[in-house]
Design an enzyme around this catalytic site. Structure first.
Site, PDB file in Angstrom:
ATOM      1  N   ASP A  81      17.125   9.081   6.085  1.00 47.95           N
ATOM      2  CA  ASP A  81      16.600   9.409   4.756  1.00 47.95           C
ATOM      3  C   ASP A  81      17.383  10.583   4.136  1.00 47.95           C
ATOM      4  OD1 ASP A  81      14.720   9.308   2.667  1.00 47.95           O
ATOM      5  OD2 ASP A  81      13.395  10.770   3.648  1.00 47.95           O
ATOM      6  N   ASP A 103      21.942  10.205  -0.893  1.00 47.77           N
ATOM      7  CA  ASP A 103      21.260  10.833  -2.027  1.00 47.77           C
ATOM      8  C   ASP A 103      22.262  11.567  -2.914  1.00 47.77           C
ATOM      9  OD1 ASP A 103      19.784  12.183  -3.840  1.00 47.77           O
ATOM     10  OD2 ASP A 103      18.469  13.194  -2.421  1.00 47.77           O
ATOM     11  N   HIS A 177       8.355  15.254  -4.040  1.00 51.88           N
ATOM     12  CA  HIS A 177       8.133  15.436  -2.600  1.00 51.88           C
ATOM     13  C   HIS A 177       7.085  16.524  -2.341  1.00 51.88           C
ATOM     14  CE1 HIS A 177      12.324  13.756  -2.560  1.00 51.88           C
ATOM     15  NE2 HIS A 177      11.757  13.012  -1.628  1.00 51.88           N
ATOM     16  N   GLY A 178       6.381  16.424  -1.241  1.00 51.00           N
ATOM     17  CA  GLY A 178       5.416  17.454  -0.846  1.00 51.00           C
ATOM     18  C   GLY A 178       4.074  17.231  -1.513  1.00 51.00           C
ATOM     19  N   HIS A 205       9.769   7.586  -3.643  1.00 50.80           N
ATOM     20  CA  HIS A 205       9.728   8.760  -2.762  1.00 50.80           C
ATOM     21  C   HIS A 205       8.500   9.594  -3.128  1.00 50.80           C
ATOM     22  CE1 HIS A 205      13.804   8.951  -0.740  1.00 50.80           C
ATOM     23  NE2 HIS A 205      13.852   7.823  -1.425  1.00 50.80           N
ATOM     24  N   GLY A 206       8.203  10.594  -2.304  1.00 53.32           N
ATOM     25  CA  GLY A 206       7.103  11.503  -2.631  1.00 53.32           C
ATOM     26  C   GLY A 206       5.755  10.816  -2.624  1.00 53.32           C
ATOM     27  N   THR A 208       3.168  11.208  -0.712  1.00 57.05           N
ATOM     28  CA  THR A 208       1.984  12.032  -0.416  1.00 57.05           C
ATOM     29  C   THR A 208       1.271  12.470  -1.688  1.00 57.05           C
ATOM     30  OG1 THR A 208       2.995  12.833   1.598  1.00 57.05           O
ATOM     31  CG2 THR A 208       1.218  14.195   0.680  1.00 57.05           C
TER      32      THR A 208
HETATM   33  P1  13P Z   1       6.281  13.167   0.712  1.00 58.70           P
HETATM   34  O1  13P Z   1       6.525  14.288   1.670  1.00 58.70           O
HETATM   35  O2  13P Z   1       5.794  13.630  -0.608  1.00 58.70           O
HETATM   36  O3  13P Z   1       5.399  12.121   1.295  1.00 58.70           O
HETATM   37  O4  13P Z   1       7.703  12.489   0.409  1.00 58.70           O
HETATM   38  C1  13P Z   1       8.331  11.761   1.391  1.00 58.70           C
HETATM   39  C2  13P Z   1       9.667  11.300   0.974  1.00 58.70           C
HETATM   40  O5  13P Z   1       9.873  10.875  -0.138  1.00 58.70           O
HETATM   41  C3  13P Z   1      10.729  11.327   1.993  1.00 58.70           C
HETATM   42  O6  13P Z   1      11.951  10.941   1.474  1.00 58.70           O
END
Ligand code: 13P
Length: 284
Positions: A81, A103, A177-178, A205-206, A208
């Site tokens: 990743d 990326d 992310h996060g 992505h992201g 969460t």
């Molecule tokens: P999160 O940490 O927000 O779940 O994002 C994960 C991600 O996109 C890893 O590439």
């Protein structure tokens, strides 16, 4: 069984669902995620980002992820990743990762296309698939940078697809992310346009903090891979904390069991929302 990511995403396209791509940092997370996938008969992707290699060295965690994938009763792709350097991308390919992400989202579109082409030529030698990113997903994978969200322009997605023929394309639609500071407002208007104008499987992505409703809408609008990292780490931490608080950890192996459980519960929840349960059969 270890499979190529492209195959998983093609099936997801046909079945109109998304495959969970779970970031892992240690053996307990690998075991928990695989356990959830096997129980639900779901195809999954195990991934680790280049920025995380300082904590989990690639030459150690890579073979572990691959061994777990080979031994699983469901199809598992092993993905690198947010690859930043050709050196680490090559190392992942040499280990046997079945896909890599380059990326180049911080570059101009032209430079991103050039670098993605280079990575695609490299990955081809190993029969591996490639993911790229255009536009900017907010934050950074390890929280060390506060990158501003810059939504993908649909016409850039068309040009990028035509120029590279990449296997999966991560786009920015207000995701970050996060843990989100405020409730994310995803730009479904952009997603719908990109989905209409391109045929490449799209990546979110992201993951969460995105609501179940938005996940479902994404998985019905061309998103075929959803990345989840922080939610797994938080779930492991919270499960362990809860077990300590209720005195159910007595010794190291109870701690290990709690870690596996945290990863398992989080993966299970997401697989069910993404609609990829019971889709792990007839993939090969
Ligand atoms: P999160 O940490 O927000 O779940 O994002 C994960 C991600 O996109 C890893 O590439």
């Amino acid at each position: 069984m270890l499979v190529n990511m492209k195959k998983l995403l093609e099936k997801a396209e046909q079945g109109n669902y998304a495959v969970g791509s779970f970031s892992v940092a240690n053996m307990e997370m690998v075991l928990g995620v695989i356990k959830a996938a096997e129980e639900l008969g779901a195809p999954i992707i195990l991934q680790i980002a280049e920025v995380r290699l300082k904590q989990s060295p690639l030459n150690i965690i890579g073979p572990l992820m691959l061994a777990a994938a080979r031994g699983a009763t469901v199809p598992v792709a092993v993905h690198f990743d947010h690859g930043k350097t050709l050196e680490k991308i090559s190392e992942a390919l040499e280990l046997g990762f079945t896909s890599v992400m380059y990326d180049g989202s911080h570059l101009s579109l032209e430079e991103n296309i050039m670098m993605t082409d280079t990575v695609m030529a490299l990955a081809k030698q190993y029969g591996a698939s490639v993911e790229a990113e255009i536009g900017c997903v907010g934050g950074s994978e390890d929280g060390s940078e506060d990158i501003a969200i810059n939504c993908t322009k649909p016409e850039d997605a068309v040009l990028f697809e035509k120029s590279t023929g990449v296997d999966a394309l991560a786009i920015a639609i207000g995701n970050a992310h996060g843990n989100y500071k405020e409730e994310p407002k995803l730009r479904f208007d952009i997603l719908e346009k990109v989905d209409e104008m391109t045929t490449t499987p799209l990546v979110l992505h992201g993951g969460t903090g995105i609501s179940d409703e938005d996940f479902k809408r994404c998985s019905k609008t061309g998103i075929r891979k959803i990345n989840i990292a922080t939610a797994t780490f938080d779930s492991v931490e919270n499960t362990v904390r809860k077990c300590y608080n209720n005195n159910s950890i007595n010794g190291y192996y109870d701690l290990q069991e709690a870690e596996v459980k945290g990863a398992y519960e989080n993966a299970k929840r997401h697989i069910l929302v993404f609609g990829s349960d019971k889709k792990g059969i007839n993939i090969i």
